[in-house]
Motif scaffolding. Structure first.
Motif, PDB file in Angstrom:
ATOM      1  N   GLU A   1     -12.042 -10.183  10.707  1.00 61.78           N
ATOM      2  CA  GLU A   1     -12.931  -9.997   9.550  1.00 61.78           C
ATOM      3  C   GLU A   1     -13.943  -8.888   9.791  1.00 61.78           C
ATOM      4  O   GLU A   1     -14.261  -8.129   8.895  1.00 61.78           O
ATOM      5  CB  GLU A   1     -13.628 -11.310   9.215  1.00 61.78           C
ATOM      6  CG  GLU A   1     -12.683 -12.325   8.593  1.00 61.78           C
ATOM      7  CD  GLU A   1     -13.388 -13.586   8.179  1.00 61.78           C
ATOM      8  OE1 GLU A   1     -14.557 -13.508   7.773  1.00 61.78           O
ATOM      9  OE2 GLU A   1     -12.758 -14.639   8.264  1.00 61.78           O
ATOM     10  N   VAL A   2     -14.441  -8.781  11.006  1.00 64.08           N
ATOM     11  CA  VAL A   2     -15.381  -7.720  11.349  1.00 64.08           C
ATOM     12  C   VAL A   2     -14.677  -6.822  12.355  1.00 64.08           C
ATOM     13  O   VAL A   2     -14.344  -7.239  13.442  1.00 64.08           O
ATOM     14  CB  VAL A   2     -16.679  -8.288  11.969  1.00 64.08           C
ATOM     15  CG1 VAL A   2     -17.603  -7.159  12.379  1.00 64.08           C
ATOM     16  CG2 VAL A   2     -17.352  -9.231  11.002  1.00 64.08           C
TER      17      VAL A   2
ATOM     18  N   GLU B   1     -11.694   3.389   9.114  1.00 63.25           N
ATOM     19  CA  GLU B   1     -10.414   4.063   9.335  1.00 63.25           C
ATOM     20  C   GLU B   1      -9.275   3.276   8.683  1.00 63.25           C
ATOM     21  O   GLU B   1      -8.380   3.854   8.072  1.00 63.25           O
ATOM     22  CB  GLU B   1     -10.132   4.242  10.823  1.00 63.25           C
ATOM     23  CG  GLU B   1      -8.854   4.998  11.087  1.00 63.25           C
ATOM     24  CD  GLU B   1      -8.610   5.282  12.563  1.00 63.25           C
ATOM     25  OE1 GLU B   1      -7.478   5.679  12.856  1.00 63.25           O
ATOM     26  OE2 GLU B   1      -9.522   5.112  13.387  1.00 63.25           O
ATOM     27  N   MET B   2      -9.317   1.958   8.779  1.00 60.63           N
ATOM     28  CA  MET B   2      -8.272   1.142   8.170  1.00 60.63           C
ATOM     29  C   MET B   2      -8.314   1.226   6.651  1.00 60.63           C
ATOM     30  O   MET B   2      -7.271   1.177   6.006  1.00 60.63           O
ATOM     31  CB  MET B   2      -8.380  -0.307   8.641  1.00 60.63           C
ATOM     32  CG  MET B   2      -7.997  -0.493  10.103  1.00 60.63           C
ATOM     33  SD  MET B   2      -6.408   0.263  10.564  1.00 60.63           S
ATOM     34  CE  MET B   2      -5.277  -0.642   9.538  1.00 60.63           C
TER      35      MET B   2
ATOM     36  N   TYR C   1       2.629   4.234  -1.272  1.00 63.40           N
ATOM     37  CA  TYR C   1       4.051   3.984  -1.068  1.00 63.40           C
ATOM     38  C   TYR C   1       4.433   2.496  -1.110  1.00 63.40           C
ATOM     39  O   TYR C   1       5.586   2.175  -1.384  1.00 63.40           O
ATOM     40  CB  TYR C   1       4.491   4.531   0.299  1.00 63.40           C
ATOM     41  CG  TYR C   1       4.253   6.004   0.477  1.00 63.40           C
ATOM     42  CD1 TYR C   1       5.192   6.935   0.046  1.00 63.40           C
ATOM     43  CD2 TYR C   1       3.095   6.479   1.096  1.00 63.40           C
ATOM     44  CE1 TYR C   1       4.990   8.301   0.222  1.00 63.40           C
ATOM     45  CE2 TYR C   1       2.877   7.833   1.274  1.00 63.40           C
ATOM     46  CZ  TYR C   1       3.829   8.738   0.838  1.00 63.40           C
ATOM     47  OH  TYR C   1       3.626  10.084   1.006  1.00 63.40           O
ATOM     48  N   PHE C   2       3.491   1.615  -0.758  1.00 58.19           N
ATOM     49  CA  PHE C   2       3.812   0.209  -0.545  1.00 58.19           C
ATOM     50  C   PHE C   2       2.768  -0.716  -1.166  1.00 58.19           C
ATOM     51  O   PHE C   2       1.623  -0.311  -1.380  1.00 58.19           O
ATOM     52  CB  PHE C   2       3.842  -0.120   0.961  1.00 58.19           C
ATOM     53  CG  PHE C   2       4.677   0.825   1.769  1.00 58.19           C
ATOM     54  CD1 PHE C   2       6.054   0.729   1.765  1.00 58.19           C
ATOM     55  CD2 PHE C   2       4.088   1.814   2.528  1.00 58.19           C
ATOM     56  CE1 PHE C   2       6.828   1.604   2.512  1.00 58.19           C
ATOM     57  CE2 PHE C   2       4.848   2.693   3.281  1.00 58.19           C
ATOM     58  CZ  PHE C   2       6.222   2.590   3.270  1.00 58.19           C
ATOM     59  N   LYS C   3       3.178  -1.962  -1.372  1.00 58.72           N
ATOM     60  CA  LYS C   3       2.212  -3.009  -1.704  1.00 58.72           C
ATOM     61  C   LYS C   3       1.533  -3.373  -0.387  1.00 58.72           C
ATOM     62  O   LYS C   3       2.187  -3.512   0.638  1.00 58.72           O
ATOM     63  CB  LYS C   3       2.915  -4.232  -2.288  1.00 58.72           C
ATOM     64  CG  LYS C   3       1.968  -5.380  -2.545  1.00 58.72           C
ATOM     65  CD  LYS C   3       2.633  -6.496  -3.288  1.00 58.72           C
ATOM     66  CE  LYS C   3       1.721  -7.668  -3.506  1.00 58.72           C
ATOM     67  NZ  LYS C   3       0.410  -7.405  -4.027  1.00 58.72           N
ATOM     68  N   ILE C   4       0.223  -3.533  -0.406  1.00 58.77           N
ATOM     69  CA  ILE C   4      -0.547  -3.812   0.795  1.00 58.77           C
ATOM     70  C   ILE C   4      -1.060  -5.250   0.773  1.00 58.77           C
ATOM     71  O   ILE C   4      -1.585  -5.709  -0.245  1.00 58.77           O
ATOM     72  CB  ILE C   4      -1.758  -2.858   0.922  1.00 58.77           C
ATOM     73  CG1 ILE C   4      -1.304  -1.403   0.871  1.00 58.77           C
ATOM     74  CG2 ILE C   4      -2.585  -3.154   2.169  1.00 58.77           C
ATOM     75  CD1 ILE C   4      -0.394  -0.988   1.992  1.00 58.77           C
ATOM     76  N   ILE C   5      -0.922  -5.920   1.908  1.00 57.92           N
ATOM     77  CA  ILE C   5      -1.511  -7.241   2.104  1.00 57.92           C
ATOM     78  C   ILE C   5      -2.474  -7.115   3.278  1.00 57.92           C
ATOM     79  O   ILE C   5      -2.086  -6.659   4.352  1.00 57.92           O
ATOM     80  CB  ILE C   5      -0.441  -8.309   2.425  1.00 57.92           C
ATOM     81  CG1 ILE C   5       0.559  -8.441   1.283  1.00 57.92           C
ATOM     82  CG2 ILE C   5      -1.103  -9.649   2.727  1.00 57.92           C
ATOM     83  CD1 ILE C   5       1.729  -9.367   1.601  1.00 57.92           C
ATOM     84  N   LYS C   6      -3.730  -7.498   3.080  1.00 57.26           N
ATOM     85  CA  LYS C   6      -4.727  -7.482   4.156  1.00 57.26           C
ATOM     86  C   LYS C   6      -5.118  -8.920   4.455  1.00 57.26           C
ATOM     87  O   LYS C   6      -5.506  -9.660   3.554  1.00 57.26           O
ATOM     88  CB  LYS C   6      -5.954  -6.672   3.748  1.00 57.26           C
ATOM     89  CG  LYS C   6      -5.666  -5.186   3.606  1.00 57.26           C
ATOM     90  CD  LYS C   6      -6.847  -4.423   3.074  1.00 57.26           C
ATOM     91  CE  LYS C   6      -7.783  -4.065   4.188  1.00 57.26           C
ATOM     92  NZ  LYS C   6      -8.888  -3.193   3.738  1.00 57.26           N
ATOM     93  N   VAL C   7      -4.985  -9.321   5.724  1.00 56.36           N
ATOM     94  CA  VAL C   7      -5.262 -10.690   6.137  1.00 56.36           C
ATOM     95  C   VAL C   7      -5.951 -10.690   7.497  1.00 56.36           C
ATOM     96  O   VAL C   7      -6.045  -9.654   8.156  1.00 56.36           O
ATOM     97  CB  VAL C   7      -3.954 -11.528   6.205  1.00 56.36           C
ATOM     98  CG1 VAL C   7      -3.317 -11.671   4.835  1.00 56.36           C
ATOM     99  CG2 VAL C   7      -2.969 -10.916   7.181  1.00 56.36           C
ATOM    100  N   THR C   8      -6.391 -11.874   7.922  1.00 55.70           N
ATOM    101  CA  THR C   8      -7.032 -11.993   9.229  1.00 55.70           C
ATOM    102  C   THR C   8      -6.179 -12.732  10.249  1.00 55.70           C
ATOM    103  O   THR C   8      -6.562 -12.846  11.409  1.00 55.70           O
ATOM    104  CB  THR C   8      -8.393 -12.701   9.107  1.00 55.70           C
ATOM    105  OG1 THR C   8      -8.178 -13.981   8.532  1.00 55.70           O
ATOM    106  CG2 THR C   8      -9.357 -11.890   8.261  1.00 55.70           C
TER     107      THR C   8
END
Length: 64
Positions: A26-27, A33-34, A44-51
């Motif tokens: 989370e931190v 940069e990300m 180009y893609f579907k993005i999933i951001k998770v922890t």
């Protein structure tokens, strides 16, 4: 970074990959940069951001 934008991402776009997942704390000290990479990958893609990997599986199963 230039290689990532000019070679990696266009090369990945030629594959059958449709979803990219970023698993990050989370931190994170590299969050800015990300965010930049997320913006480029989302061209180009579907993005999933998770922890966590478990959170990824839950989200992935809900979209596939």
């Amino acid at each position: 970074m230039e290689w990532g934008f000019s070679v990696l991402l266009p090369g990945m776009a030629k594959t059958s990959c449709k979803i990219v997942c970023f698993i990050m704390n989370e931190v994170s000290s590299i969050e800015e940069e990300m965010d930049m990479w997320t913006k480029e990958f989302s061209k180009y893609f579907k993005i999933i951001k998770v922890t966590s990997y478990e959170e990824y599986l839950e989200k992935f199963n809900n979209i596939s």
